[in-house]
Scaffold this active site. Structure first.
Site, PDB file in Angstrom:
ATOM      1  N   ASP A 175       0.877  -1.158   0.000  1.00 15.94           N
ATOM      2  CA  ASP A 175       0.000   0.000   0.000  1.00 15.94           C
ATOM      3  C   ASP A 175       0.924   1.220   0.000  1.00 15.94           C
ATOM      4  O   ASP A 175       2.116   1.109   0.300  1.00 15.94           O
ATOM      5  CB  ASP A 175      -0.892  -0.032   1.244  1.00 15.94           C
ATOM      6  CG  ASP A 175      -1.795   1.183   1.347  1.00 15.94           C
ATOM      7  OD1 ASP A 175      -2.393   1.578   0.325  1.00 15.94           O
ATOM      8  OD2 ASP A 175      -1.901   1.738   2.454  1.00 15.94           O
ATOM      9  N   ASP A 213      -0.041   5.104   1.083  1.00 14.53           N
ATOM     10  CA  ASP A 213      -0.229   6.019   2.205  1.00 14.53           C
ATOM     11  C   ASP A 213      -0.296   5.244   3.519  1.00 14.53           C
ATOM     12  O   ASP A 213      -1.120   4.348   3.675  1.00 14.53           O
ATOM     13  CB  ASP A 213      -1.504   6.850   2.014  1.00 14.53           C
ATOM     14  CG  ASP A 213      -1.473   7.684   0.731  1.00 14.53           C
ATOM     15  OD1 ASP A 213      -0.368   7.984   0.238  1.00 14.53           O
ATOM     16  OD2 ASP A 213      -2.560   8.007   0.220  1.00 14.53           O
ATOM     17  N   ARG A 264      -2.503  11.046   5.981  1.00  8.59           N
ATOM     18  CA  ARG A 264      -3.165  12.224   6.535  1.00  8.59           C
ATOM     19  C   ARG A 264      -4.662  11.978   6.561  1.00  8.59           C
ATOM     20  O   ARG A 264      -5.209  11.413   5.613  1.00  8.59           O
ATOM     21  CB  ARG A 264      -2.885  13.455   5.662  1.00  8.59           C
ATOM     22  CG  ARG A 264      -1.436  13.869   5.558  1.00  8.59           C
ATOM     23  CD  ARG A 264      -1.252  14.931   4.481  1.00  8.59           C
ATOM     24  NE  ARG A 264      -2.079  16.096   4.729  1.00  8.59           N
ATOM     25  CZ  ARG A 264      -1.605  17.268   5.175  1.00  8.59           C
ATOM     26  NH1 ARG A 264      -0.321  17.418   5.401  1.00  8.59           N
ATOM     27  NH2 ARG A 264      -2.422  18.281   5.360  1.00  8.59           N
ATOM     28  N   ASP A 294      -6.823  14.166   6.128  1.00 12.38           N
ATOM     29  CA  ASP A 294      -7.404  14.990   5.061  1.00 12.38           C
ATOM     30  C   ASP A 294      -6.814  14.644   3.689  1.00 12.38           C
ATOM     31  O   ASP A 294      -6.876  15.446   2.771  1.00 12.38           O
ATOM     32  CB  ASP A 294      -7.228  16.480   5.380  1.00 12.38           C
ATOM     33  CG  ASP A 294      -5.764  16.906   5.431  1.00 12.38           C
ATOM     34  OD1 ASP A 294      -4.871  16.031   5.572  1.00 12.38           O
ATOM     35  OD2 ASP A 294      -5.494  18.121   5.338  1.00 12.38           O
ATOM     36  N   GLN A 353      -6.925   5.913  -4.304  1.00 13.55           N
ATOM     37  CA  GLN A 353      -6.718   7.357  -4.427  1.00 13.55           C
ATOM     38  C   GLN A 353      -8.039   8.036  -4.793  1.00 13.55           C
ATOM     39  O   GLN A 353      -8.183   8.635  -5.861  1.00 13.55           O
ATOM     40  CB  GLN A 353      -5.618   7.663  -5.456  1.00 13.55           C
ATOM     41  CG  GLN A 353      -4.233   7.216  -5.026  1.00 13.55           C
ATOM     42  CD  GLN A 353      -3.745   7.954  -3.788  1.00 13.55           C
ATOM     43  OE1 GLN A 353      -3.978   9.147  -3.626  1.00 13.55           O
ATOM     44  NE2 GLN A 353      -3.062   7.236  -2.904  1.00 13.55           N
ATOM     45  N   HIS A 385     -11.549   5.750  -7.533  1.00 10.81           N
ATOM     46  CA  HIS A 385     -12.974   5.799  -7.183  1.00 10.81           C
ATOM     47  C   HIS A 385     -13.231   5.947  -5.692  1.00 10.81           C
ATOM     48  O   HIS A 385     -12.361   5.691  -4.870  1.00 10.81           O
ATOM     49  CB  HIS A 385     -13.665   4.524  -7.684  1.00 10.81           C
ATOM     50  CG  HIS A 385     -13.426   4.262  -9.132  1.00 10.81           C
ATOM     51  ND1 HIS A 385     -12.685   3.187  -9.584  1.00 10.81           N
ATOM     52  CD2 HIS A 385     -13.803   4.949 -10.224  1.00 10.81           C
ATOM     53  CE1 HIS A 385     -12.639   3.224 -10.911  1.00 10.81           C
ATOM     54  NE2 HIS A 385     -13.303   4.276 -11.318  1.00 10.81           N
ATOM     55  N   CYS A 397     -16.894   0.066  -7.512  1.00  9.90           N
ATOM     56  CA  CYS A 397     -16.024  -0.497  -8.545  1.00  9.90           C
ATOM     57  C   CYS A 397     -15.390  -1.789  -8.036  1.00  9.90           C
ATOM     58  O   CYS A 397     -15.533  -2.148  -6.866  1.00  9.90           O
ATOM     59  CB  CYS A 397     -14.932   0.508  -8.898  1.00  9.90           C
ATOM     60  SG  CYS A 397     -13.827   0.846  -7.494  1.00  9.90           S
TER      61      CYS A 397
END
Length: 192
Positions: free
Chosen positions: A12, A14, A21, A23, A57, A96, A102
C-alpha cells in the site's frame, strides 16, 4: 528483471511508504516518506524483489488533486528512492470512492487481479499465493488475501488503529513499519 519473477511484494502507499493524513495526501509537498521506508524498498530490491504499489486514491474523483499531481507525487517518490539504489516497479491505483462500487477499490480485489496479470501470476484462482501484501488497513489485507497473498500489517499510518480494531485475516504478521517488515522477511529467508 523479468516480469514473470516470483519474487514480488505488494505495498500500500499512504501509511506504509509515506505518511498518511486524515485529510488525504493531496500534493507533492504533503507526500513525505515514513522514516526507513525508502531504505526498506532498497533492501527488498537488493534481495531481488519487484515492488508493486496498490493504492486507493479517491481524492482524484473527489477533485482534491489532478492526475498530474498524482504523477508528480510518484515522481517525487522515484526521485527519493534513487539515492538508495531503489525503485518501485509498478503503481496501480483506484481513483474511485466507495459509492462507485467499482472492483478496483480495496478491499475489492481488482487491483490485485491487475497486478497478477502484469506479473504473469494467472495460473490459479489464487494467483498471489506466497506474495506478501503489506498494508496499514484491513482493506489492504483483504484485497490481497482474496487472491491468496500473505497479509502483513505495519503499525504506521492507520496500522495501530487497525490492530486494535481486530478481525485481521488469519496468519497476518505484524511489523512496526516497512523496514521492520523487510528485515523480518530477509531474516526468514536467510534462516530457511
Amino acid at each position: 528483471m523479468s516480469t514473470s519473477s516470483s519474487k514480488l511484494i505488494i505495498l500500500d502507499r499512504d501509511g506504509v511508504i509515506n505518511e498518511d493524513r486524515d485529510d488525504y495526501v493531496k500534493s507533492v509537498d504533503e507526500w513525505v516518506p515514513i522514516p526507513g521506508s525508502l531504505e526498506a524498498i532498497a533492501l527488498l530490491n537488493q534481495a531481488g524483489y519487484q515492488i508493486a504499489v496498490a493504492t486507493n486514491q479517491s481524492s482524484l474523483s473527489r477533485g482534491y488533486f489532478s492526475i498530474n499531481e498524482l504523477h508528480a507525487m510518484h515522481s517525487k517518490m522515484d526521485a527519493l528512492l534513487k539515492p538508495f539504489g531503489a525503485r518501485i516497479d509498478s503503481i496501480f491505483f483506484c481513483p474511485h470512492q466507495d459509492s462507485h462500487q467499482c472492483d478496483c477499490r480495496k478491499p475489492a480485489p481488482g487491483l490485485m487481479r491487475e497486478i497478477a496479470l502484469r506479473y504473469k501470476k494467472v495460473d490459479s484462482t489464487k494467483p498471489l499465493i506466497g506474495v506478501p501484501i503489506v498494508g496499514d488497513s484491513l482493506r489492504d489485507l483483504q484485497a490481497g488475501i482474496a487472491l491468496g497473498a500473505s497479509p502483513h500489517l505495519v503499525l504506521t499510518g492507520k496500522g495501530e488503529k487497525t490492530l486494535v480494531t481486530g478481525n485481521l485475516p488469519d496468519g497476518t504478521q505484524i511489523h512496526a513499519n516497512l523496514l521492520a517488515f523487510a528485515n523480518a522477511l530477509l531474516d526468514n529467508q536467510a534462516s530457511a
